[in-house]
Scaffold this active site. Structure first.
Site, mmCIF file in Angstrom:
data_model
loop_
_atom_site.group_PDB
_atom_site.id
_atom_site.type_symbol
_atom_site.label_atom_id
_atom_site.label_comp_id
_atom_site.label_asym_id
_atom_site.label_seq_id
_atom_site.Cartn_x
_atom_site.Cartn_y
_atom_site.Cartn_z
ATOM 1 C CD GLU A 46 -2.629 1.552 2.797
ATOM 2 O OE1 GLU A 46 -3.664 1.668 2.512
ATOM 3 O OE2 GLU A 46 -1.949 0.934 3.794
ATOM 4 C CD1 TRP A 47 3.087 5.896 -1.153
ATOM 5 C CD2 TRP A 47 2.467 6.405 -3.225
ATOM 6 N NE1 TRP A 47 3.976 6.821 -1.363
ATOM 7 C CE2 TRP A 47 3.355 7.187 -2.701
ATOM 8 C CE3 TRP A 47 1.780 6.403 -4.648
ATOM 9 C CZ2 TRP A 47 3.446 8.448 -3.364
ATOM 10 C CZ3 TRP A 47 2.116 7.498 -5.131
ATOM 11 C CH2 TRP A 47 2.890 8.547 -4.734
ATOM 12 N NE ARG A 48 -2.067 6.330 4.834
ATOM 13 C CZ ARG A 48 -2.057 6.166 6.133
ATOM 14 N NH1 ARG A 48 -2.217 4.970 6.791
ATOM 15 N NH2 ARG A 48 -2.122 7.187 7.070
ATOM 16 N NE ARG A 82 -6.719 5.505 5.956
ATOM 17 C CZ ARG A 82 -7.255 4.986 4.890
ATOM 18 N NH1 ARG A 82 -8.103 5.880 3.939
ATOM 19 N NH2 ARG A 82 -6.996 3.799 4.375
ATOM 20 C CD GLU A 86 -12.384 7.994 7.079
ATOM 21 O OE1 GLU A 86 -11.970 6.638 7.291
ATOM 22 O OE2 GLU A 86 -13.225 8.467 6.374
ATOM 23 C CG HIS A 143 -9.689 4.189 8.658
ATOM 24 N ND1 HIS A 143 -10.139 4.592 7.259
ATOM 25 C CD2 HIS A 143 -8.995 3.141 8.469
ATOM 26 C CE1 HIS A 143 -9.502 3.700 6.532
ATOM 27 N NE2 HIS A 143 -8.682 2.863 7.170
ATOM 28 C CE LYS A 170 -8.160 -0.402 6.160
ATOM 29 N NZ LYS A 170 -6.931 0.729 5.867
ATOM 30 N NE ARG A 213 -3.759 -4.053 13.584
ATOM 31 C CZ ARG A 213 -3.689 -3.295 12.891
ATOM 32 N NH1 ARG A 213 -3.659 -3.738 11.586
ATOM 33 N NH2 ARG A 213 -3.921 -2.164 12.961
ATOM 34 C CB SER A 232 0.229 2.877 8.114
ATOM 35 O OG SER A 232 -0.518 1.648 8.280
ATOM 36 C CD GLN A 236 0.207 -1.206 10.150
ATOM 37 O OE1 GLN A 236 1.550 -0.967 9.827
ATOM 38 N NE2 GLN A 236 -0.687 -0.676 9.420
#
Length: 251
Positions: A46-48, A82, A86, A143, A170, A213, A232, A236
Protein backbone atom coordinates in the site's frame (compact mmCIF):
# COMPACT_ATOMS: atom_id res chain seq x y z
CA UNK A 1 -18.07 -14.44 -0.35
CA UNK A 2 -17.02 -13.60 -3.90
CA UNK A 3 -13.21 -13.32 -4.16
CA UNK A 4 -11.63 -10.36 -5.95
CA UNK A 5 -8.69 -11.21 -8.21
CA UNK A 6 -5.87 -8.66 -8.35
CA UNK A 7 -2.82 -9.65 -10.41
CA UNK A 8 -1.59 -12.91 -8.85
CA UNK A 9 -3.79 -13.08 -5.75
CA UNK A 10 -7.41 -13.77 -4.87
CA UNK A 11 -8.59 -11.55 -2.05
CA UNK A 12 -11.30 -13.33 -0.09
CA UNK A 13 -9.94 -16.82 -0.63
CA UNK A 14 -7.60 -18.75 1.67
CA UNK A 15 -5.64 -17.09 4.45
CA UNK A 16 -5.75 -13.31 4.87
CA UNK A 17 -3.44 -11.56 2.44
CA UNK A 18 -0.63 -9.55 4.04
CA UNK A 19 -0.41 -5.91 2.95
CA UNK A 20 2.59 -3.76 3.89
CA UNK A 21 2.17 0.05 3.86
CA UNK A 22 4.85 2.34 2.41
CA UNK A 23 5.01 5.42 4.63
CA UNK A 24 7.81 7.77 3.63
CA UNK A 25 7.89 11.51 2.88
CA UNK A 26 10.33 11.73 -0.03
CA UNK A 27 10.40 9.93 -3.35
CA UNK A 28 13.78 8.32 -2.69
CA UNK A 29 12.59 6.97 0.65
CA UNK A 30 9.37 5.67 -0.90
CA UNK A 31 11.21 3.76 -3.61
CA UNK A 32 13.83 2.51 -1.16
CA UNK A 33 11.15 1.12 1.14
CA UNK A 34 9.38 -0.46 -1.82
CA UNK A 35 12.62 -2.15 -2.83
CA UNK A 36 13.19 -3.35 0.74
CA UNK A 37 9.75 -4.92 1.14
CA UNK A 38 9.64 -6.54 -2.31
CA UNK A 39 11.47 -9.59 -0.98
CA UNK A 40 9.43 -9.96 2.21
CA UNK A 41 6.62 -12.50 2.77
CA UNK A 42 3.83 -10.14 1.71
CA UNK A 43 0.98 -10.36 -0.80
CA UNK A 44 0.27 -6.67 -1.38
CA UNK A 45 1.80 -3.23 -0.87
CA UNK A 46 0.00 0.00 0.00
CA UNK A 47 1.36 3.41 -0.89
CA UNK A 48 0.19 5.83 1.78
CA UNK A 49 0.37 8.90 -0.41
CA UNK A 50 -0.81 11.18 2.42
CA UNK A 51 2.76 10.89 3.78
CA UNK A 52 4.29 12.05 0.48
CA UNK A 53 5.64 15.61 0.63
CA UNK A 54 4.69 16.29 -3.02
CA UNK A 55 1.27 14.64 -2.98
CA UNK A 56 -0.42 17.84 -4.17
CA UNK A 57 1.75 17.97 -7.30
CA UNK A 58 -0.03 15.68 -9.76
CA UNK A 59 2.94 15.13 -12.06
CA UNK A 60 5.19 14.05 -9.19
CA UNK A 61 2.56 11.66 -7.82
CA UNK A 62 2.18 9.99 -11.21
CA UNK A 63 5.94 9.81 -11.70
CA UNK A 64 6.41 8.21 -8.28
CA UNK A 65 3.63 5.67 -8.70
CA UNK A 66 5.09 4.71 -12.09
CA UNK A 67 8.46 4.02 -10.50
CA UNK A 68 6.79 2.19 -7.62
CA UNK A 69 5.20 -0.19 -10.12
CA UNK A 70 8.60 -0.90 -11.65
CA UNK A 71 10.12 -1.67 -8.25
CA UNK A 72 7.20 -3.80 -7.02
CA UNK A 73 6.87 -5.83 -10.20
CA UNK A 74 3.79 -8.05 -9.94
CA UNK A 75 3.06 -7.25 -6.29
CA UNK A 76 -0.45 -5.72 -6.21
CA UNK A 77 -0.44 -2.04 -5.23
CA UNK A 78 -3.13 -0.29 -3.19
CA UNK A 79 -3.09 3.51 -3.53
CA UNK A 80 -4.29 5.37 -0.43
CA UNK A 81 -4.57 8.98 0.59
CA UNK A 82 -5.67 8.74 4.21
CA UNK A 83 -7.19 12.02 5.38
CA UNK A 84 -6.42 13.45 8.80
CA UNK A 85 -10.08 12.96 9.75
CA UNK A 86 -9.55 9.20 9.44
CA UNK A 87 -6.10 9.03 11.00
CA UNK A 88 -3.96 10.10 8.05
CA UNK A 89 -0.97 12.40 7.79
CA UNK A 90 -2.48 15.19 5.67
CA UNK A 91 -5.65 16.88 4.46
CA UNK A 92 -6.92 17.68 1.01
CA UNK A 93 -9.94 19.52 -0.39
CA UNK A 94 -12.78 17.26 -1.51
CA UNK A 95 -12.38 18.02 -5.20
CA UNK A 96 -8.63 17.50 -5.14
CA UNK A 97 -9.08 14.21 -3.27
CA UNK A 98 -11.51 12.95 -5.89
CA UNK A 99 -9.16 13.93 -8.72
CA UNK A 100 -6.17 12.32 -6.99
CA UNK A 101 -7.99 9.00 -6.65
CA UNK A 102 -9.14 9.12 -10.26
CA UNK A 103 -5.69 10.10 -11.55
CA UNK A 104 -4.02 7.24 -9.66
CA UNK A 105 -6.54 4.84 -11.17
CA UNK A 106 -6.13 6.19 -14.70
CA UNK A 107 -2.34 5.94 -14.43
CA UNK A 108 -2.58 2.17 -14.85
CA UNK A 109 -0.01 1.59 -12.10
CA UNK A 110 -2.31 1.06 -9.11
CA UNK A 111 -4.41 -2.08 -8.79
CA UNK A 112 -6.72 -0.84 -6.06
CA UNK A 113 -7.75 2.62 -4.86
CA UNK A 114 -8.79 3.29 -1.27
CA UNK A 115 -11.87 5.56 -1.12
CA UNK A 116 -13.00 7.02 2.21
CA UNK A 117 -16.67 6.74 1.37
CA UNK A 118 -18.04 8.56 4.42
CA UNK A 119 -15.49 11.38 4.48
CA UNK A 120 -15.96 11.80 0.71
CA UNK A 121 -19.71 12.14 1.29
CA UNK A 122 -21.80 12.86 -1.78
CA UNK A 123 -18.78 12.61 -4.10
CA UNK A 124 -18.05 9.00 -3.06
CA UNK A 125 -20.27 7.52 -5.76
CA UNK A 126 -18.59 9.59 -8.46
CA UNK A 127 -15.12 8.57 -7.26
CA UNK A 128 -16.08 4.88 -7.27
CA UNK A 129 -17.49 5.27 -10.78
CA UNK A 130 -14.33 6.99 -12.07
CA UNK A 131 -12.02 4.38 -10.56
CA UNK A 132 -14.07 1.56 -12.05
CA UNK A 133 -14.12 3.33 -15.42
CA UNK A 134 -10.32 3.07 -15.35
CA UNK A 135 -10.59 -0.69 -14.77
CA UNK A 136 -9.31 -0.50 -11.20
CA UNK A 137 -10.80 -2.03 -8.04
CA UNK A 138 -12.16 0.07 -5.16
CA UNK A 139 -11.51 -0.52 -1.47
CA UNK A 140 -14.26 1.43 0.32
CA UNK A 141 -12.91 2.41 3.72
CA UNK A 142 -13.95 3.86 7.04
CA UNK A 143 -11.77 4.45 10.12
CA UNK A 144 -12.73 5.41 13.66
CA UNK A 145 -9.71 6.13 15.86
CA UNK A 146 -11.84 6.94 18.91
CA UNK A 147 -14.33 4.14 19.45
CA UNK A 148 -16.03 0.99 18.21
CA UNK A 149 -19.60 1.65 17.04
CA UNK A 150 -22.34 -0.90 17.86
CA UNK A 151 -22.67 -3.92 15.59
CA UNK A 152 -25.78 -2.51 13.92
CA UNK A 153 -23.91 0.63 12.91
CA UNK A 154 -20.95 -1.36 11.55
CA UNK A 155 -23.37 -3.44 9.47
CA UNK A 156 -25.01 -0.25 8.18
CA UNK A 157 -21.61 1.06 7.07
CA UNK A 158 -20.79 -2.19 5.28
CA UNK A 159 -24.18 -2.03 3.57
CA UNK A 160 -23.46 1.50 2.35
CA UNK A 161 -20.17 0.32 0.85
CA UNK A 162 -22.05 -2.45 -0.91
CA UNK A 163 -24.63 -0.01 -2.27
CA UNK A 164 -21.84 2.14 -3.73
CA UNK A 165 -20.57 -0.86 -5.68
CA UNK A 166 -17.17 -1.06 -3.97
CA UNK A 167 -15.20 -4.24 -4.63
CA UNK A 168 -13.79 -4.60 -1.10
CA UNK A 169 -15.20 -3.18 2.14
CA UNK A 170 -12.85 -2.00 4.90
CA UNK A 171 -13.59 -0.84 8.45
CA UNK A 172 -11.04 -0.13 11.19
CA UNK A 173 -12.09 0.85 14.70
CA UNK A 174 -10.53 1.60 18.08
CA UNK A 175 -11.51 -0.74 20.93
CA UNK A 176 -12.03 0.45 24.49
CA UNK A 177 -12.62 -3.06 25.85
CA UNK A 178 -12.42 -6.72 24.91
CA UNK A 179 -16.12 -6.63 24.07
CA UNK A 180 -15.44 -3.95 21.48
CA UNK A 181 -13.07 -6.37 19.75
CA UNK A 182 -15.79 -9.03 19.82
CA UNK A 183 -18.25 -6.53 18.32
CA UNK A 184 -15.96 -5.91 15.35
CA UNK A 185 -15.33 -9.63 14.82
CA UNK A 186 -19.05 -10.44 15.11
CA UNK A 187 -19.99 -7.79 12.56
CA UNK A 188 -17.31 -9.06 10.16
CA UNK A 189 -18.53 -12.64 10.43
CA UNK A 190 -22.15 -11.61 9.94
CA UNK A 191 -21.33 -9.71 6.75
CA UNK A 192 -19.09 -12.34 5.20
CA UNK A 193 -21.51 -15.21 5.88
CA UNK A 194 -23.77 -13.77 3.19
CA UNK A 195 -23.32 -15.43 -0.21
CA UNK A 196 -23.34 -12.07 -2.02
CA UNK A 197 -20.72 -10.47 0.24
CA UNK A 198 -17.66 -8.86 -1.24
CA UNK A 199 -14.33 -9.40 0.55
CA UNK A 200 -14.10 -7.53 3.84
CA UNK A 201 -11.08 -6.01 5.57
CA UNK A 202 -11.68 -5.30 9.22
CA UNK A 203 -9.49 -4.60 12.19
CA UNK A 204 -9.67 -3.56 15.79
CA UNK A 205 -6.67 -1.30 16.35
CA UNK A 206 -3.99 -0.98 19.04
CA UNK A 207 -2.64 -3.80 21.21
CA UNK A 208 -6.09 -4.64 22.52
CA UNK A 209 -7.32 -5.44 19.03
CA UNK A 210 -4.25 -7.34 17.79
CA UNK A 211 -6.17 -10.62 17.71
CA UNK A 212 -8.36 -9.21 14.93
CA UNK A 213 -5.30 -8.88 12.70
CA UNK A 214 -4.54 -12.59 13.08
CA UNK A 215 -7.98 -14.21 13.04
CA UNK A 216 -9.23 -13.14 9.63
CA UNK A 217 -9.52 -16.66 8.27
CA UNK A 218 -11.92 -17.52 11.10
CA UNK A 219 -14.02 -14.34 11.16
CA UNK A 220 -13.84 -13.27 7.51
CA UNK A 221 -11.32 -10.45 7.19
CA UNK A 222 -9.50 -10.97 3.88
CA UNK A 223 -6.48 -8.69 4.30
CA UNK A 224 -4.28 -7.86 7.28
CA UNK A 225 -1.84 -4.95 7.40
CA UNK A 226 1.69 -5.56 8.71
CA UNK A 227 4.62 -3.21 9.23
CA UNK A 228 8.07 -3.19 7.66
CA UNK A 229 9.72 -0.29 9.41
CA UNK A 230 7.20 2.46 10.11
CA UNK A 231 3.67 1.38 11.05
CA UNK A 232 0.74 3.19 9.44
CA UNK A 233 -1.70 2.45 12.29
CA UNK A 234 -1.51 1.46 15.96
CA UNK A 235 -1.20 -2.25 16.64
CA UNK A 236 0.43 -3.35 13.38
CA UNK A 237 2.62 -6.44 13.70
CA UNK A 238 5.87 -6.82 11.75
CA UNK A 239 5.45 -8.57 8.41
CA UNK A 240 7.79 -11.45 9.33
CA UNK A 241 5.94 -12.17 12.58
CA UNK A 242 2.59 -11.80 10.84
CA UNK A 243 3.49 -14.33 8.16
CA UNK A 244 4.81 -16.77 10.74
CA UNK A 245 1.76 -16.49 12.99
CA UNK A 246 -0.72 -16.84 10.14
CA UNK A 247 0.97 -20.06 9.08
CA UNK A 248 0.97 -21.38 12.65
CA UNK A 249 -2.74 -20.66 12.95
CA UNK A 250 -3.39 -22.79 9.86
CA UNK A 251 -1.79 -25.91 11.38
Amino acid sequence: MRPVTVRNIKIGEGRPKICVPIVEKGKEGILAQASAIAGLPLDMAEWRADWYEDVKVSGKVLDTIRELRTVLGEIPLLFTFRTAAEGGAADMAAGAYAELCAAAARSGYADLIDVEVFTAGESAQDIVREVHRAGVKVVASNHDFHKTPPKEELLRRFQHMKALGADIWKIAVMPQSGRDVLTLLDATLTVTEAEDSSPVISMSMAALGAVSRLSGEVFGSSVTFAAAGKASAPGQISVDKMSEMLEILRL
